[in-house]
Design a protein around this motif. Sequence first.
Motif, short mmCIF file in Angstrom:
data_model
loop_
_atom_site.label_atom_id
_atom_site.label_comp_id
_atom_site.label_asym_id
_atom_site.label_seq_id
_atom_site.Cartn_x
_atom_site.Cartn_y
_atom_site.Cartn_z
N LYS A 124 -54.41 74.71 7.79
CA LYS A 124 -54.82 75.73 8.76
C LYS A 124 -56.31 76.02 8.67
O LYS A 124 -56.88 76.57 9.60
N GLY A 125 -56.93 75.68 7.55
CA GLY A 125 -58.35 75.94 7.36
C GLY A 125 -58.63 76.42 5.96
O GLY A 125 -57.75 76.36 5.07
N TRP A 126 -59.85 76.91 5.76
CA TRP A 126 -60.28 77.42 4.45
C TRP A 126 -60.86 78.81 4.63
O TRP A 126 -61.70 79.02 5.51
N TYR A 127 -60.46 79.71 3.78
CA TYR A 127 -61.05 81.05 3.76
C TYR A 127 -61.86 81.15 2.49
O TYR A 127 -61.34 80.95 1.39
N CYS A 128 -63.15 81.41 2.63
CA CYS A 128 -64.07 81.43 1.50
C CYS A 128 -64.58 82.85 1.28
O CYS A 128 -65.04 83.50 2.23
N ARG A 182 -60.40 71.34 11.13
CA ARG A 182 -61.20 70.15 11.47
C ARG A 182 -62.66 70.29 11.03
O ARG A 182 -63.47 69.40 11.30
N ARG A 183 -62.98 71.44 10.43
CA ARG A 183 -64.33 71.76 9.97
C ARG A 183 -65.33 71.80 11.13
O ARG A 183 -66.53 71.64 10.93
N ASP A 184 -64.84 72.04 12.35
CA ASP A 184 -65.72 72.11 13.50
C ASP A 184 -66.08 73.54 13.89
O ASP A 184 -66.87 73.76 14.80
N ARG A 185 -65.49 74.50 13.19
CA ARG A 185 -65.77 75.91 13.45
C ARG A 185 -65.99 76.62 12.13
O ARG A 185 -65.09 76.67 11.30
N LEU A 186 -67.18 77.14 11.92
CA LEU A 186 -67.51 77.91 10.73
C LEU A 186 -67.88 79.32 11.17
O LEU A 186 -68.78 79.49 11.99
N LEU A 187 -67.16 80.30 10.66
CA LEU A 187 -67.38 81.69 11.06
C LEU A 187 -67.83 82.51 9.86
O LEU A 187 -67.09 82.64 8.88
N ARG A 188 -69.05 83.05 9.93
CA ARG A 188 -69.50 84.00 8.90
C ARG A 188 -68.84 85.34 9.22
O ARG A 188 -68.91 85.82 10.35
N LEU A 189 -68.23 85.93 8.21
CA LEU A 189 -67.45 87.15 8.40
C LEU A 189 -67.99 88.28 7.53
O LEU A 189 -68.51 88.04 6.44
N ASP A 190 -67.80 89.49 8.01
CA ASP A 190 -68.10 90.72 7.25
C ASP A 190 -69.57 90.82 6.84
O ASP A 190 -69.89 91.45 5.82
N VAL A 191 -70.45 90.26 7.63
CA VAL A 191 -71.89 90.31 7.32
C VAL A 191 -72.39 91.75 7.31
O VAL A 191 -73.12 92.16 6.41
N GLU A 192 -71.95 92.55 8.31
CA GLU A 192 -72.38 93.95 8.38
C GLU A 192 -71.91 94.73 7.16
O GLU A 192 -72.65 95.54 6.58
N GLU A 193 -70.66 94.49 6.77
CA GLU A 193 -70.08 95.16 5.60
C GLU A 193 -70.90 94.83 4.34
O GLU A 193 -71.19 95.70 3.52
N PHE A 194 -71.29 93.57 4.21
CA PHE A 194 -72.09 93.14 3.08
C PHE A 194 -73.46 93.84 3.10
O PHE A 194 -73.92 94.35 2.07
N GLU A 195 -74.10 93.86 4.26
CA GLU A 195 -75.43 94.47 4.36
C GLU A 195 -75.38 95.97 4.06
O GLU A 195 -76.33 96.52 3.50
N GLU A 196 -74.27 96.63 4.42
CA GLU A 196 -74.13 98.07 4.15
C GLU A 196 -74.12 98.40 2.66
O GLU A 196 -74.40 99.53 2.27
N ARG A 197 -73.85 97.42 1.83
CA ARG A 197 -73.88 97.63 0.38
C ARG A 197 -75.29 97.81 -0.16
O ARG A 197 -75.48 98.23 -1.29
N GLU A 198 -76.28 97.44 0.65
CA GLU A 198 -77.70 97.57 0.30
C GLU A 198 -78.07 96.86 -1.00
O GLU A 198 -78.90 97.34 -1.78
#
Length: 158
Positions: free
Chosen positions: A78-82, A109-125
């Motif tokens: 189904k894919g990879w969750y990193c 198929r490794r044709d879609r890479l989605l960066r997730l939770d970027v805002e949440e990470f940035e909020e950690r300062e």
Amino acid sequence: MKVVTVRLLKPTKNHTVTYQAEVVQMTPDYALVRARWDRPRLDLGYVTFETGDVFFEHFYANRWYNVFELRNATGALKGWYCNVTRPAIISAEAITSEDLDLDLFVSARRDRLLRLDVEEFEERELAQREPHIYVAAHAALDELECLACAGAPPFDRT
């Protein structure tokens, strides 16, 4: 088969996910474990976890991430969750991984890479409070994307 306890620490949510997993391979610096999704269906929008799905989870004591290879109950990828994390603590009895709130999903198929939770990470300062962790986290995300695009381990199984 040997079983270990996996602890996924989520400090910003004051939550720890704990479960048992079967050891597939283990060294002092690396662990590959197999776990089954035994929770109700969870639709994330880009992938759905179904009861009975199997996760092959790669943990590293010397890398700032872990990689969960997701397969359905019949074995189809189904894919990879990193997860970008602090390096894992690996012992014969347990694996502990601290989530840094920055994730990457890679389609089967490794044709879609989605960066997730970027805002949440940035909020950690972390850029201000712990710049070395901030830099390591972004480097880990870049490394994951490079590995996935190249089809390098652990993104080489289909």
